[in-house]
Enzyme design. Structure first.
Site, short mmCIF file in Angstrom:
data_model
loop_
_atom_site.label_atom_id
_atom_site.label_comp_id
_atom_site.label_asym_id
_atom_site.label_seq_id
_atom_site.Cartn_x
_atom_site.Cartn_y
_atom_site.Cartn_z
N ARG A 182 50.25 40.69 14.52
CA ARG A 182 50.13 41.12 13.13
C ARG A 182 50.65 42.55 13.02
NH1 ARG A 182 49.85 36.74 11.64
NH2 ARG A 182 48.22 35.66 10.49
N HIS B 177 58.53 37.78 9.97
CA HIS B 177 57.25 37.07 10.17
C HIS B 177 57.46 35.55 10.18
CE1 HIS B 177 52.61 37.16 9.52
NE2 HIS B 177 52.99 36.07 10.20
P1 NDP Z 1 43.33 33.06 19.79
O1 NDP Z 1 42.14 33.37 18.97
O2 NDP Z 1 43.44 31.73 20.44
O3 NDP Z 1 43.52 34.16 20.93
C1 NDP Z 1 43.29 35.52 20.72
C2 NDP Z 1 43.34 36.23 22.05
O4 NDP Z 1 43.19 37.64 21.82
C3 NDP Z 1 42.21 35.80 22.99
O5 NDP Z 1 42.67 35.76 24.31
C4 NDP Z 1 41.19 36.93 22.83
O6 NDP Z 1 40.36 37.12 23.97
C5 NDP Z 1 42.12 38.11 22.65
N1 NDP Z 1 41.45 39.22 21.99
C6 NDP Z 1 40.96 39.29 20.72
N2 NDP Z 1 40.41 40.49 20.49
C7 NDP Z 1 40.54 41.19 21.63
C8 NDP Z 1 40.16 42.49 22.04
N3 NDP Z 1 39.52 43.32 21.19
N4 NDP Z 1 40.44 42.88 23.30
C9 NDP Z 1 41.06 42.05 24.17
N5 NDP Z 1 41.47 40.80 23.84
C10 NDP Z 1 41.20 40.39 22.59
O7 NDP Z 1 44.60 33.31 18.83
P2 NDP Z 1 46.05 32.66 18.93
O8 NDP Z 1 46.55 32.82 20.30
O9 NDP Z 1 46.04 31.31 18.33
O10 NDP Z 1 46.85 33.61 17.90
C11 NDP Z 1 46.94 34.99 18.11
C12 NDP Z 1 47.49 35.68 16.88
O11 NDP Z 1 48.87 35.40 16.72
C13 NDP Z 1 46.89 35.23 15.53
O12 NDP Z 1 45.63 35.82 15.30
C14 NDP Z 1 47.94 35.69 14.55
O13 NDP Z 1 47.66 37.00 14.10
C15 NDP Z 1 49.23 35.69 15.36
N6 NDP Z 1 50.19 34.70 14.89
C16 NDP Z 1 51.42 35.13 14.44
C17 NDP Z 1 52.36 34.23 14.02
C18 NDP Z 1 53.71 34.67 13.62
O14 NDP Z 1 54.50 33.86 13.11
N7 NDP Z 1 54.06 35.93 13.83
C19 NDP Z 1 52.08 32.79 14.01
C20 NDP Z 1 50.79 32.45 14.53
C21 NDP Z 1 49.88 33.38 14.95
P3 NDP Z 1 39.33 35.97 24.43
O15 NDP Z 1 40.23 34.86 24.98
O16 NDP Z 1 38.53 36.59 25.49
O17 NDP Z 1 38.58 35.56 23.22
C1 OXD Z 2 49.83 32.56 11.49
C2 OXD Z 2 51.03 33.16 10.98
O1 OXD Z 2 48.85 33.27 11.64
O2 OXD Z 2 51.89 32.42 10.50
O3 OXD Z 2 49.82 31.36 11.75
O4 OXD Z 2 51.23 34.37 11.06
#
Ligand code: NDP
Ligand code: OXD
Length: 326
Positions: free
Chosen positions: A241, A289
């Protein structure tokens, strides 16, 4: 969890600010096919009885909008990231489900692999050579000489980490809770961040935006990345993000060599304003994005299945933990 109301409750679509693929007509047509017999209403375009709405499928709904549905049972966010929905202080206290499907995961992995390879294989340099008709091969390293580090080892980070490992990169990941993954160096929590950064040449960010992660991609963090890698300096790829990054710090770190290059899919303000110096920076690659688009076919089926499960009394999958913010 069991449903307490009629199984034919309507599904409201509140979808704003997606890509060209995201026309309201397309979403409505897909949901109508995926949820036969269920009333589907576009909000606010179509007239409807707010009390008839049991489910909402949303992308960037307006703050307060969801509070207008007194019988809402589940909110489905049409993306993986829920920061925009959670920013609504009036959001009803019902389960919030996010997207975690292979279709989106594969798209993200394609994007991450493409950009890691682009930096690793010095594609910008080669494109510049072609523009000037210059035959100037430059040294190439084996993937095993390059250390990729993923901030976030969730659904998306884990898949990208696996594929990068199979390509031969030395891969590490950082998450909140400790993990064990074959072939991947796993670091966790505040104590794990420094050693993770110190061994990373290409930093890939796939974190959610939460109060804990806002502006985590800043100068002090970049300054801890490895300086002895083969690529001429650390590289940032952010597809998480825009709120995760401090853009002024990225620009100043590119100027003084703290960062060598950056690929950015997300921005503090979207669309990225035309006045942003990121647009024209020679070592910044920008995408709008769309690293991993939410596909209406795949996601309408995913939501329809979840509603069917919910109404049969089965648990919902991928429910957001509101206290963690993801
Ligand atoms: P998940 O919720 O599956 O994974 C999030 C990861 O981040 C987990 O490993 C979590 O740790 C870790 N995390 C969260 N907070 C912290 C912290 N404070 N310190 C350390 N690690 C942290 O999310 P996804 O993988 O499905 O998606 C990730 C992000 O990708 C979404 O939230 C979105 O913002 C972005 N996204 C962007 C897109 C784009 O087109 N640009 C499309 C889709 C998603 P833990 O495993 O221990 O919980
Ligand atoms: C998502 C994105 O969060 O598209 O899936 O950014």
């Amino acid at each position: 969890m069991t449903s307490s109301g009629p199984s034919s409750g309507a599904l409201a679509l509140l979808i704003r600010g997606g890509t060209d693929n995201w026309s309201n007509e397309r979403w409505k047509a897909r949901f109508t096919t995926a949820c036969p017999g269920r009333p589907i209403v576009q909000v606010p375009e179509e007239g409807f009885d707010a009390a008839s709405i049991s489910y909402a499928a949303v992308w960037k709904p307006r703050p307060g909008e969801l509070a207008g549905f007194p019988n809402l049972k589940v909110i489905f966010n049409l993306g993986a990231g829920v920061d925009a929905v959670l920013a609504d202080t009036q959001m009803p206290n019902v389960p919030l489900v996010r997207v975690a499907v292979d279709d989106l995961t594969q798209r993200m992995t394609e994007y991450i692999v493409m950009h890691v390879l682009m930096h690793h294989r010095q594609q910008s340099y080669l494109a510049g050579c072609q523009q000037h008709k210059q035959w100037k091969p430059t040294q190439q390293w084996a993937a095993g000489a390059v250390r990729v580090g993923l901030l976030g080892l969730g659904v998306l980070g884990r898949d990208a980490a696996d594929v990068l490992t199979r390509l031969g990169f030395r891969v590490a990941g950082w998450s909140n809770s400790p993990k064990t993954m074959p072939g991947i160096e796993c670091y966790a929590g505040a104590a794990g961040l420094r050693p993770f950064l110190a061994r990373t040449d290409i930093l890939v960010c796939l974190l959610p935006l939460t109060p804990d992660t806002r502006h985590i991609l800043n100068r002090p963090l970049f300054a801890q990345l490895a300086k002895d890698g083969p690529l001429g300096g650390p590289i940032l790829i952010n597809a998480g993000r825009g709120g995760l990054q401090n853009e002024a710090d990225i620009l100043s770190c590119l100027e003084d060599g703290t960062l060598n290059a950056a690929t950015l899919d997300v921005f503090e303000t979207e669309p990225l304003p035309v006045t942003s110096p990121l647009w024209t920076h020679p070592r910044v690659t920008i995408s709008p994005h769309n690293a991993a688009d939410t596909d209406a076919d795949a996601i309408s089926i995913y939501v329809a299945r979840q509603i069917a499960d919910f109404e049969r009394g089965l648990p919902l999958a991928n429910v957001v933990d509101r206290s963690r913010g993801y």
